[in-house]
Design an enzyme around this catalytic site. Structure first.
Site, PDB file in Angstrom:
ATOM      1  CB  SER A   7      -1.036  -0.068   1.189  1.00 22.31           C
ATOM      2  OG  SER A   7      -1.283   1.352   1.484  1.00 22.31           O
ATOM      3  CG  HIS A  32      -3.694  -1.984  -1.112  1.00 17.95           C
ATOM      4  ND1 HIS A  32      -4.860  -2.957  -1.523  1.00 17.95           N
ATOM      5  CD2 HIS A  32      -4.114  -1.384  -0.363  1.00 17.95           C
ATOM      6  CE1 HIS A  32      -5.852  -2.715  -0.536  1.00 17.95           C
ATOM      7  NE2 HIS A  32      -5.746  -1.508   0.208  1.00 17.95           N
ATOM      8  CG  ASP A  34      -5.118   1.965   1.145  1.00 16.53           C
ATOM      9  OD1 ASP A  34      -6.164   1.096   1.067  1.00 16.53           O
ATOM     10  OD2 ASP A  34      -3.976   1.871   1.408  1.00 16.53           O
ATOM     11  CG  MET A  36      -8.739   6.538   2.266  1.00 16.00           C
ATOM     12  SD  MET A  36      -7.893   6.865   4.179  1.00 16.00           S
ATOM     13  CE  MET A  36      -6.989   5.111   4.037  1.00 16.00           C
ATOM     14  CG  HIS A  65      -9.217  -0.644   0.210  1.00 13.89           C
ATOM     15  ND1 HIS A  65      -8.481  -0.896   1.499  1.00 13.89           N
ATOM     16  CD2 HIS A  65     -10.561  -0.794   0.488  1.00 13.89           C
ATOM     17  CE1 HIS A  65      -9.547  -0.966   2.302  1.00 13.89           C
ATOM     18  NE2 HIS A  65     -10.775  -0.760   1.660  1.00 13.89           N
ATOM     19  CG  MET A  67     -11.544   2.473   2.503  1.00  8.03           C
ATOM     20  SD  MET A  67      -9.886   2.453   3.252  1.00  8.03           S
ATOM     21  CE  MET A  67      -8.796   2.524   1.870  1.00  8.03           C
ATOM     22  CG  MET A 136     -10.994  -3.450   6.105  1.00 14.30           C
ATOM     23  SD  MET A 136      -9.495  -2.646   5.003  1.00 14.30           S
ATOM     24  CE  MET A 136      -8.809  -1.720   6.222  1.00 14.30           C
ATOM     25  N   GLY A 141      -8.884   3.657   7.218  1.00  4.45           N
ATOM     26  CA  GLY A 141      -8.562   5.063   7.442  1.00  4.45           C
ATOM     27  C   GLY A 141      -7.381   5.547   7.568  1.00  4.45           C
ATOM     28  CG  PHE A 142      -5.891   7.160  10.009  1.00  4.12           C
ATOM     29  CD1 PHE A 142      -5.469   8.297   9.391  1.00  4.12           C
ATOM     30  CD2 PHE A 142      -7.432   6.903  10.396  1.00  4.12           C
ATOM     31  CE1 PHE A 142      -6.364   9.344   9.538  1.00  4.12           C
ATOM     32  CE2 PHE A 142      -8.062   7.930  10.375  1.00  4.12           C
ATOM     33  CZ  PHE A 142      -7.514   9.092  10.199  1.00  4.12           C
ATOM     34  N   GLY A 143      -3.001   4.035   7.728  1.00  6.87           N
ATOM     35  CA  GLY A 143      -1.799   3.026   7.728  1.00  6.87           C
ATOM     36  C   GLY A 143      -1.407   3.078   9.245  1.00  6.87           C
ATOM     37  CG  ASP A 174      -5.751  -3.206   3.893  1.00  4.79           C
ATOM     38  OD1 ASP A 174      -4.761  -2.773   4.128  1.00  4.79           O
ATOM     39  OD2 ASP A 174      -6.477  -2.553   3.225  1.00  4.79           O
ATOM     40  N   GLY A 175      -4.358  -4.383   6.908  1.00  5.63           N
ATOM     41  CA  GLY A 175      -3.942  -3.410   8.053  1.00  5.63           C
ATOM     42  C   GLY A 175      -2.866  -4.004   9.008  1.00  5.63           C
ATOM     43  N   GLY A 176      -2.174  -3.616   9.245  1.00  6.28           N
ATOM     44  CA  GLY A 176      -1.186  -3.995  10.422  1.00  6.28           C
ATOM     45  C   GLY A 176      -0.304  -5.348  10.203  1.00  6.28           C
TER      46      GLY A 176
HETATM   47  C1  DX5 Z   1      -6.335   1.435   5.670  1.00  5.99           C
HETATM   48  C2  DX5 Z   1      -5.908   0.882   4.343  1.00  5.99           C
HETATM   49  C3  DX5 Z   1      -4.734   0.184   4.390  1.00  5.99           C
HETATM   50  C4  DX5 Z   1      -3.043   0.627   4.946  1.00  5.99           C
HETATM   51  C5  DX5 Z   1      -2.558  -0.592   5.429  1.00  5.99           C
HETATM   52  O1  DX5 Z   1      -7.515   2.048   5.504  1.00  5.99           O
HETATM   53  O2  DX5 Z   1      -6.858   0.253   3.657  1.00  5.99           O
HETATM   54  O3  DX5 Z   1      -4.320  -0.254   2.942  1.00  5.99           O
HETATM   55  O4  DX5 Z   1      -2.660   1.482   4.182  1.00  5.99           O
HETATM   56  O5  DX5 Z   1      -1.205   0.086   5.998  1.00  5.99           O
HETATM   57  P1  DX5 Z   1      -0.478  -0.873   7.176  1.00  5.99           P
HETATM   58  O6  DX5 Z   1      -0.102  -1.961   6.505  1.00  5.99           O
HETATM   59  O7  DX5 Z   1       0.694   0.110   7.578  1.00  5.99           O
HETATM   60  O8  DX5 Z   1      -1.581  -1.278   8.153  1.00  5.99           O
HETATM   61 ZN    ZN Z   2      -6.136  -0.728   1.638  1.00  9.39          ZN
END
Ligand code: DX5
Ligand code: ZN
Length: 218
Positions: A7, A32, A34, A36, A65, A67, A136, A141-143, A174-176
């Site tokens: 991402s 990926h 994102d 938003m 993706h 959002m 998810m 919303g945030f990385g 997706d996420g973490g």
């Molecule tokens: C969050 C995004 C993710 C995010 C993943 O809303 O959909 O794709 O960028 O970032 P990491 O891997 O840092 O959690």
């Molecule tokens: Zn994503």
């Protein structure tokens, strides 16, 4: 074979092209993107113009993706911008079946996406129209957020359902994702891992991508 979808959300956008070239050189499976809108999620990222620019510099699969609220309004626009996979949320207020059909009618692959608290069963009725399902593992919303282990049983439930239907479904998480959480996601049944911070915080993004892929495949 597990696929990695980096991402670019936490990338330095002044040098996005260089980062993408680095990931391409490391033979990334996809990218990926994102998107938003500040309404469906409390953050604003980028839209079609960025997808269009990225499309010009890479042949890699663009995994978009969305959002955004009522995503059916923008499917054609993202298809034209060059997305290969168009993902949207069950919770975003569009007719799910009709939106999946619209994506296919644009010649693109579908990805039906659920937030951490949305039950796995919400995608079951649509699996035959899905090329991929995205679970998810953080609130969108945030990385850079912490992986939510509690979503793993949903990944397994969707994998079991797809197997029962004889479907070779891609299941993305997706996420973490990092070197510790990637094997847990794979064990649960995911085969596509989104990786933001774990790659973009590394001094050598290509090396980190390879390391993550190796760790996920073992
Ligand atoms: C969050 C995004 C993710 C995010 C993943 O809303 O959909 O794709 O960028 O970032 P990491 O891997 O840092 O959690
Ligand atoms: Zn994503």
């Amino acid at each position: 074979m597990i696929k990695i979808s980096p991402s670019v959300l936490t990338a330095d956008f002044t040098s996005l092209g260089d980062a993408i070239k680095e990931l391409d050189n490391a033979k990334t499976d996809m990218l990926h993107l994102d998107v938003m809108d500040g309404i469906f999620v409390p953050n604003i990222s980028f839209g079609m113009p960025v997808v269009k620019s990225v499309r010009k510099i890479t042949d890699t699969i663009l995994d978009t993706h969305l959002m955004i609220d009522r995503p059916h309004r923008y499917i054609e626009a993202f298809a034209e911008a060059g997305s290969d996979i168009i993902g949207f949320h069950t919770e975003a207020g569009s007719d799910i079946g009709a939106t999946l059909d619209l994506i296919h009618s644009c010649g693109k692959k579908t990805c039906l996406t659920i937030k951490p608290k949305t039950p796995a069963e919400d995608v079951f009725d649509y699996l035959e129209k899905c090329d991929m399902v995205l679970v998810m593992s953080v609130e969108p919303g945030f990385g850079g957020q912490k992986f939510m282990n509690e979503v793993l049983p949903k990944v397994t439930a969707i994998r079991e359902r797809a197997n029962a239907l004889g479907m070779p479904l891609d299941i993305e998480i997706d996420g973490g994702i990092n070197l510790e959480t990637a094997p847990l996601a794979v064990k649960a049944g995911a085969n596509v891992l989104v990786a933001g911070n774990v790659i973009f915080s590394a001094p050598d993004k290509g090396a980190r991508l390879k390391e993550l892929r190796e760790c996920a495949n073992n």
